[in-house]
Design an enzyme around this catalytic site. Sequence first.
Site, PDB file in Angstrom:
ATOM      1  N   LYS A  75       0.907  -1.221   0.128  1.00 26.39           N
ATOM      2  CA  LYS A  75       0.083   0.095   0.051  1.00 26.39           C
ATOM      3  C   LYS A  75       0.852   1.186  -0.059  1.00 26.39           C
ATOM      4  O   LYS A  75       0.688   2.303  -0.725  1.00 26.39           O
ATOM      5  CB  LYS A  75      -0.906  -0.083   1.227  1.00 26.39           C
ATOM      6  N   LYS A 103       3.678  -2.314  11.175  1.00 30.56           N
ATOM      7  CA  LYS A 103       2.144  -2.346  11.894  1.00 30.56           C
ATOM      8  C   LYS A 103       2.510  -3.002  13.411  1.00 30.56           C
ATOM      9  O   LYS A 103       3.378  -3.755  13.703  1.00 30.56           O
ATOM     10  CB  LYS A 103       1.276  -3.468  11.258  1.00 30.56           C
ATOM     11  N   GLY A 131      -2.602   5.579  13.804  1.00 29.26           N
ATOM     12  CA  GLY A 131      -3.683   5.038  14.435  1.00 29.26           C
ATOM     13  C   GLY A 131      -3.929   4.029  13.621  1.00 29.26           C
ATOM     14  O   GLY A 131      -3.790   3.798  12.446  1.00 29.26           O
ATOM     15  N   ASP A 132      -5.250   3.128  14.100  1.00 27.70           N
ATOM     16  CA  ASP A 132      -5.681   2.040  13.441  1.00 27.70           C
ATOM     17  C   ASP A 132      -7.191   1.676  14.294  1.00 27.70           C
ATOM     18  O   ASP A 132      -7.487   2.613  15.252  1.00 27.70           O
ATOM     19  CB  ASP A 132      -4.689   0.698  13.427  1.00 27.70           C
TER      20      ASP A 132
HETATM   21  P1  NDP Z   1     -11.848   2.549  14.561  1.00 29.02           P
HETATM   22  O1  NDP Z   1     -11.540   1.833  15.874  1.00 29.02           O
HETATM   23  O2  NDP Z   1     -12.121   3.962  14.543  1.00 29.02           O
HETATM   24  O3  NDP Z   1     -13.324   1.844  14.299  1.00 29.02           O
HETATM   25  C1  NDP Z   1     -13.561   0.330  13.845  1.00 29.02           C
HETATM   26  C2  NDP Z   1     -15.120   0.110  13.776  1.00 29.02           C
HETATM   27  O4  NDP Z   1     -15.156  -1.150  13.237  1.00 29.02           O
HETATM   28  C3  NDP Z   1     -15.862   0.428  15.088  1.00 29.02           C
HETATM   29  O5  NDP Z   1     -17.095   0.692  14.485  1.00 29.02           O
HETATM   30  C4  NDP Z   1     -15.781  -1.163  15.414  1.00 29.02           C
HETATM   31  O6  NDP Z   1     -17.104  -1.305  16.398  1.00 29.02           O
HETATM   32  C5  NDP Z   1     -15.857  -2.110  14.359  1.00 29.02           C
HETATM   33  N1  NDP Z   1     -15.030  -3.366  14.544  1.00 29.02           N
HETATM   34  C6  NDP Z   1     -13.853  -3.400  15.053  1.00 29.02           C
HETATM   35  N2  NDP Z   1     -13.617  -4.647  15.211  1.00 29.02           N
HETATM   36  C7  NDP Z   1     -14.706  -5.287  14.580  1.00 29.02           C
HETATM   37  C8  NDP Z   1     -15.126  -6.631  14.685  1.00 29.02           C
HETATM   38  N3  NDP Z   1     -14.110  -7.810  14.876  1.00 29.02           N
HETATM   39  N4  NDP Z   1     -16.390  -7.247  14.137  1.00 29.02           N
HETATM   40  C9  NDP Z   1     -17.357  -6.062  13.701  1.00 29.02           C
HETATM   41  N5  NDP Z   1     -16.979  -4.587  13.747  1.00 29.02           N
HETATM   42  C10 NDP Z   1     -15.769  -4.509  14.313  1.00 29.02           C
HETATM   43  O7  NDP Z   1     -10.973   2.027  13.570  1.00 29.02           O
HETATM   44  P2  NDP Z   1     -10.604   2.516  12.176  1.00 29.02           P
HETATM   45  O8  NDP Z   1     -12.150   3.284  11.468  1.00 29.02           O
HETATM   46  O9  NDP Z   1      -9.684   3.359  12.350  1.00 29.02           O
HETATM   47  O10 NDP Z   1     -10.215   1.289  11.311  1.00 29.02           O
HETATM   48  C11 NDP Z   1     -11.266   0.349  10.558  1.00 29.02           C
HETATM   49  C12 NDP Z   1     -10.542  -0.354   9.339  1.00 29.02           C
HETATM   50  O11 NDP Z   1     -10.026   0.515   8.737  1.00 29.02           O
HETATM   51  C13 NDP Z   1      -9.758  -1.357   9.760  1.00 29.02           C
HETATM   52  O12 NDP Z   1      -9.710  -2.462   9.094  1.00 29.02           O
HETATM   53  C14 NDP Z   1      -8.241  -0.426   9.720  1.00 29.02           C
HETATM   54  O13 NDP Z   1      -7.332  -1.389   9.597  1.00 29.02           O
HETATM   55  C15 NDP Z   1      -8.665   0.100   8.473  1.00 29.02           C
HETATM   56  N6  NDP Z   1      -8.087   1.364   8.222  1.00 29.02           N
HETATM   57  C16 NDP Z   1      -7.682   2.542   8.988  1.00 29.02           C
HETATM   58  C17 NDP Z   1      -6.924   3.795   8.625  1.00 29.02           C
HETATM   59  C18 NDP Z   1      -6.973   4.589   9.460  1.00 29.02           C
HETATM   60  O14 NDP Z   1      -6.482   5.738   8.913  1.00 29.02           O
HETATM   61  N7  NDP Z   1      -7.667   4.714  10.501  1.00 29.02           N
HETATM   62  C19 NDP Z   1      -6.225   3.340   7.535  1.00 29.02           C
HETATM   63  C20 NDP Z   1      -6.453   2.476   6.637  1.00 29.02           C
HETATM   64  C21 NDP Z   1      -7.017   1.253   6.937  1.00 29.02           C
HETATM   65  P3  NDP Z   1     -16.913  -1.169  18.022  1.00 29.02           P
HETATM   66  O15 NDP Z   1     -17.132   0.299  18.225  1.00 29.02           O
HETATM   67  O16 NDP Z   1     -17.812  -1.990  18.524  1.00 29.02           O
HETATM   68  O17 NDP Z   1     -15.288  -1.554  18.341  1.00 29.02           O
END
Ligand code: NDP
Length: 444
Positions: free
Chosen positions: A112, A124, A163-164
């Site tokens: 990426k 990571k 973050g992630d």
């Molecule tokens: P957040 O922690 O802000 O949000 C994650 C969301 O997904 C929450 O609504 C959470 O629910 C839900 N979630 C997490 N784990 C599960 C699970 N096992 N089953 C169902 N729902 C789940 O994370 P991000 O928005 O930052 O990340 C989301 C995705 O995007 C990930 O795959 C991450 O790797 C990817 N990503 C993020 C980037 C970033 O800049 N932040 C960059 C590129 C990719 P709940 O509130 O219940 O925990």
Amino acid sequence: MNAAKVLEDLKRRFPNEPEYHQAVEEVLGTIEEEYNKHPEFDKVNLIERLCIPDRVYQFRVTWMDDKGNIQTNMGYRVQHNNAIGPYKGGIRFHSSVNLGILKFLAFEQTFKNSLTTLPMGGGKGGSDFSPRGKSNAEVMRFCQAFMLELWRHIGPETDVPAGDIGVGGREVGYMFGMYKKLTREFSGVLTGKGREFGGSLIRPEATGYGNIYFLLEMLKTRNIDIKGKTCLVSGSGNVAQYTAEKLIELGAKVVTMSDSDGYIYDPDGIDREKLDYIMELKNLYRGRIREYAEKYGCKYVPGARPWNEKADIALPSATQNEINGDDAKALVANGVFAVSEGANMPSTPEAIRVFQDAKILYAPGKAANAGGVSVSGLEMTQNSIKLSWSQEEVDEKLKSIMKNIHEACVKYGTEPDGYINYVKGANVAGFMKVANAMMAQGIV
Ligand code: NDP
């Protein structure tokens, strides 16, 4: 290279890491042909050196909860590959975190980051600590304890985390504070920082916005306008929120969002005011998406994902493997013609096959969600030159990066019948740059 044999060896040497095997298998399957055009790669066993991380740090994190009990968690940092720049990739705090998941994420991150055109290697990290239900003070003590171990392995020219899942502005701030205290240096060691202390404008929005910019490029190839299209978004965290924000701004209709407990379906669409409520609910009160359904009187489905609802476009933005083969079949049967991944590897291999067999537009996270790390790269640049760019400037750069990534996918992924295989395009384009850099740097 014999992809099947490479994979078999990795499975034998690193058992019990299914997500890592899954990510490697997907990449090898698409780059094998290109790789084999370069016998010089195989002579130096390039593929194994690219699949196995440069190094992995693993440590115990001990901290005290509000009741005075001592808690232990595991902490990790996977430094996958730094052929084109310092290791770069997020930190995930979630109860499901283990080494295999972080190895998959670091592997993906390498390709990426290469696609973004910015000088960043792949890494990571994370912990099986879950911020869910923890007080602010507990989260701060955990972040500090985590950084007490991690700080000696990272640095602005070495490895720059961000973050992630479970790590947002609050957690990055606490980790940055501890790093600064330990090193007595104010440096751009983490991205996603607060605006007052070196954070870039548009970084919080970047992954979600970038995904929509990529989606627009895909839609352009079929002359489709996003206006009025019905969209399924999963998740309700950082990526999901800004995906929804951009969709609403462009006149699309977002009908679902979710969290790990279930999803809401709002047939009238989530508008600006309702999205503000979700942002407050999730970012300020750390509440559950169910509360949206109670407030606005719409459907809430506990323990399920939104893929059975009727729509035009799906934007998985929660976590890995959240769309399986059956979900993918339901999406296609219900009329979805584009899937653009905000999350990392949200579709299983079976799901990807369903999308590609149906010849719908399908963008893997590695390409579509690269906006987040791109703006992290821009944050690093701003930190080094000690200047900050305006919102418009960063947004323009983000748009142009997403357009370039789309072009690279088209260049390497267009099949004889004209169908764009974005998985192949992203993998080959990302791979070639890293491979050439590794070749030039010798056996190290
Ligand atoms: P957040 O922690 O802000 O949000 C994650 C969301 O997904 C929450 O609504 C959470 O629910 C839900 N979630 C997490 N784990 C599960 C699970 N096992 N089953 C169902 N729902 C789940 O994370 P991000 O928005 O930052 O990340 C989301 C995705 O995007 C990930 O795959 C991450 O790797 C990817 N990503 C993020 C980037 C970033 O800049 N932040 C960059 C590129 C990719 P709940 O509130 O219940 O925990």
